[in-house]
Design a protein around this motif. Structure first.
Motif, PDB file in Angstrom:
ATOM      1  N   HIS A   4     -24.223 -17.698   2.791  1.00 56.83           N
ATOM      2  CA  HIS A   4     -23.524 -17.937   4.060  1.00 56.83           C
ATOM      3  C   HIS A   4     -23.702 -16.722   4.962  1.00 56.83           C
ATOM      4  O   HIS A   4     -23.699 -15.577   4.486  1.00 56.83           O
ATOM      5  N   THR A   5     -23.841 -16.971   6.249  1.00 56.40           N
ATOM      6  CA  THR A   5     -23.843 -15.935   7.274  1.00 56.40           C
ATOM      7  C   THR A   5     -22.741 -16.298   8.267  1.00 56.40           C
ATOM      8  O   THR A   5     -22.821 -17.337   8.926  1.00 56.40           O
ATOM      9  N   ILE A   6     -21.718 -15.456   8.342  1.00 61.31           N
ATOM     10  CA  ILE A   6     -20.510 -15.815   9.093  1.00 61.31           C
ATOM     11  C   ILE A   6     -20.351 -14.886  10.289  1.00 61.31           C
ATOM     12  O   ILE A   6     -20.087 -13.684  10.139  1.00 61.31           O
ATOM     13  N   ALA A   7     -20.540 -15.438  11.484  1.00 58.82           N
ATOM     14  CA  ALA A   7     -20.323 -14.680  12.712  1.00 58.82           C
ATOM     15  C   ALA A   7     -18.825 -14.572  12.981  1.00 58.82           C
ATOM     16  O   ALA A   7     -18.053 -15.459  12.602  1.00 58.82           O
ATOM     17  N   PRO A  62     -17.311 -22.086   7.445  1.00 62.19           N
ATOM     18  CA  PRO A  62     -18.276 -22.113   6.335  1.00 62.19           C
ATOM     19  C   PRO A  62     -17.675 -21.715   4.993  1.00 62.19           C
ATOM     20  O   PRO A  62     -18.111 -22.191   3.953  1.00 62.19           O
ATOM     21  N   ARG A  63     -16.657 -20.825   5.029  1.00 70.75           N
ATOM     22  CA  ARG A  63     -16.172 -20.282   3.764  1.00 70.75           C
ATOM     23  C   ARG A  63     -14.777 -19.699   3.954  1.00 70.75           C
ATOM     24  O   ARG A  63     -14.512 -19.001   4.930  1.00 70.75           O
ATOM     25  N   THR A  64     -13.891 -19.951   2.985  1.00 66.71           N
ATOM     26  CA  THR A  64     -12.534 -19.418   3.056  1.00 66.71           C
ATOM     27  C   THR A  64     -12.409 -18.089   2.325  1.00 66.71           C
ATOM     28  O   THR A  64     -11.688 -17.202   2.784  1.00 66.71           O
ATOM     29  N   MET A  65     -13.096 -17.920   1.188  1.00 67.85           N
ATOM     30  CA  MET A  65     -12.917 -16.735   0.353  1.00 67.85           C
ATOM     31  C   MET A  65     -14.253 -16.180  -0.127  1.00 67.85           C
ATOM     32  O   MET A  65     -15.228 -16.910  -0.278  1.00 67.85           O
ATOM     33  N   VAL A  66     -14.247 -14.863  -0.403  1.00 68.54           N
ATOM     34  CA  VAL A  66     -15.312 -14.190  -1.142  1.00 68.54           C
ATOM     35  C   VAL A  66     -14.616 -13.398  -2.242  1.00 68.54           C
ATOM     36  O   VAL A  66     -13.952 -12.394  -1.966  1.00 68.54           O
ATOM     37  N   GLY A  67     -14.728 -13.864  -3.502  1.00 68.72           N
ATOM     38  CA  GLY A  67     -13.867 -13.291  -4.527  1.00 68.72           C
ATOM     39  C   GLY A  67     -12.428 -13.522  -4.110  1.00 68.72           C
ATOM     40  O   GLY A  67     -12.084 -14.584  -3.584  1.00 68.72           O
ATOM     41  N   PRO A  68     -11.547 -12.528  -4.285  1.00 70.14           N
ATOM     42  CA  PRO A  68     -10.163 -12.699  -3.841  1.00 70.14           C
ATOM     43  C   PRO A  68      -9.957 -12.488  -2.346  1.00 70.14           C
ATOM     44  O   PRO A  68      -8.869 -12.756  -1.828  1.00 70.14           O
ATOM     45  N   GLU A 124     -19.074 -11.638  -9.360  1.00 69.29           N
ATOM     46  CA  GLU A 124     -19.390 -13.064  -9.215  1.00 69.29           C
ATOM     47  C   GLU A 124     -19.680 -13.423  -7.755  1.00 69.29           C
ATOM     48  O   GLU A 124     -20.574 -14.220  -7.470  1.00 69.29           O
ATOM     49  N   GLU A 125     -18.900 -12.863  -6.839  1.00 66.46           N
ATOM     50  CA  GLU A 125     -19.089 -13.134  -5.416  1.00 66.46           C
ATOM     51  C   GLU A 125     -19.068 -11.817  -4.660  1.00 66.46           C
ATOM     52  O   GLU A 125     -18.239 -10.936  -4.954  1.00 66.46           O
ATOM     53  N   ARG A 126     -19.999 -11.662  -3.671  1.00 65.80           N
ATOM     54  CA  ARG A 126     -20.080 -10.413  -2.912  1.00 65.80           C
ATOM     55  C   ARG A 126     -20.452 -10.725  -1.475  1.00 65.80           C
ATOM     56  O   ARG A 126     -21.114 -11.734  -1.183  1.00 65.80           O
ATOM     57  N   ALA A 127     -20.029  -9.841  -0.576  1.00 68.81           N
ATOM     58  CA  ALA A 127     -20.430  -9.958   0.822  1.00 68.81           C
ATOM     59  C   ALA A 127     -20.640  -8.562   1.393  1.00 68.81           C
ATOM     60  O   ALA A 127     -20.023  -7.586   0.951  1.00 68.81           O
ATOM     61  N   ILE A 128     -21.532  -8.490   2.399  1.00 70.35           N
ATOM     62  CA  ILE A 128     -21.868  -7.246   3.095  1.00 70.35           C
ATOM     63  C   ILE A 128     -21.499  -7.422   4.569  1.00 70.35           C
ATOM     64  O   ILE A 128     -21.731  -8.482   5.160  1.00 70.35           O
ATOM     65  N   TYR A 155     -22.142 -11.320   5.540  1.00 74.98           N
ATOM     66  CA  TYR A 155     -23.243 -11.938   4.797  1.00 74.98           C
ATOM     67  C   TYR A 155     -22.791 -12.128   3.350  1.00 74.98           C
ATOM     68  O   TYR A 155     -22.572 -11.149   2.631  1.00 74.98           O
ATOM     69  N   VAL A 156     -22.661 -13.377   2.929  1.00 76.20           N
ATOM     70  CA  VAL A 156     -22.259 -13.684   1.553  1.00 76.20           C
ATOM     71  C   VAL A 156     -23.522 -13.763   0.704  1.00 76.20           C
ATOM     72  O   VAL A 156     -24.413 -14.575   0.959  1.00 76.20           O
TER      73      VAL A 156
END
Length: 300
Positions: free
Chosen positions: A9-12, A31-37, A197-201, A221-222
């Motif tokens: 996912h790429t979230i603006a 597009p997405r509610t969570m990344v990890g917690p 398990e899940e990461r974003a930058i 950026y997920v």
């Protein structure tokens, strides 16, 4: 390597002008509610407010989450219904656990207002895991000197939560969590491991690439699970890395309330309207009314 190889996912951001400064919100999103917690991700500023002014976030409630405040510049005075009165400054972390319910305020310190306070940083919310959503509220301040730093000549990373690059932060975690502030000088680089398990930058300041792919500023950026990559900057950057364990049970967000139960959120709405939340000692003359239509909501 392509965008599809690295990112799922790429979230603006959605940008809100709060008068004097802006916040750029990437979680929660369609597009997405969570990344990890992590269920809320805001960049505040950067801004220099007018002399004699400051931020004044009046007392407001939270449930079933923990807030994490981390500043790049400036200072904020935090008060809460536990009786906490704490100042946060750059490089330290404030972790406020709402649990079954807490009220807090965030204001520019009086001694910062005369010359025009600076404001720049990241505020995130972490959903509490199943079985721990309604724990007792708590507050924790971890100084910048107590957070481990990994560095070389052109890269410096402060571990805010969890374990990264062989170092562990002392900050309390309720689920597996990773969170770091990465500062790259011109030509700097650092590996982004695939352990969580899940990461974003997120690039907050400057320019950076991940395995040669350009990262837009103020965009989340997920990363694709299991993918390792190298973060680089030709001219310098400030980048946040966040993530942790994937939650099996969905979380809902409505205004300042997070929960796995919509009924629990509805009860919190009624409790705030009826004045059943505790007061903030030393800041009990004002409050934020519950909105008819909140800016922060989750998407089914």
């Amino acid at each position: 390597m392509t965008n599809e190889d690295l990112f799922i996912h790429t979230i603006a951001p959605v940008t809100h002008d709060l008068g004097g400064f802006k916040v750029h919100r990437t979680l929660p999103s369609k597009p997405r509610t969570m990344v990890g917690p992590f269920i809320f991700f805001d960049q505040m500023g950067p801004a220099i407010l007018d002399a004699g002014t400051g931020i004044d976030v009046r007392p407001h409630p939270h449930i079933n989450l923990a807030t994490v405040t981390y500043l790049f510049a400036g200072a904020i005075d935090h008060r809460d219904s536990l009786g906490t009165n704490a100042r946060i400054e750059p490089g330290a972390v404030n972790l406020m656990t709402a649990g079954h319910g807490i009220v807090h305020s965030e204001r520019s310190p009086a001694d910062e207002r005369a010359h025009g306070p600076e404001l720049s940083g990241i505020q995130t919310w972490l959903a509490l895991p199943d079985g721990a959503e309604d724990i007792d509220p708590a507050f924790e301040h971890v100084t910048r000197d107590d957070l481990p730093v990994v560095e070389d000549e052109c890269a410096k990373a402060r571990v805010i939560m969890g374990s990264l690059w062989g170092r562990r932060a002392p900050t309390t975690t309720y689920a597996d969590t990773v969170y770091a502030d990465i500062q790259l000088a011109a030509g700097g680089a650092i590996p982004i491991d695939a352990d969580a398990e899940e990461r974003a930058i997120y690039v907050g300041v400057g320019e950076a690439t991940l395995d040669g792919l350009t990262l837009e500023p103020m965009t989340l950026y997920v990363l694709r699970p299991g993918t390792a990559a190298t973060l680089r900057s030709d001219s310098g950057a400030r980048v946040m890395l966040c993530g942790g364990e994937a939650f099996a049970t969905p979380r809902h967000v409505w205004w300042n309330f997070v929960s796995s139960s919509r009924d629990r959120i509805n009860q919190a709405k009624e409790d705030w309207k009826a004045g059943r939340f505790p007061k903030v000692p030393g800041d009990d003359k004002e409050f934020i009314p519950i909105p008819e239509v909140p800016k922060t909501v989750s998407y089914p």
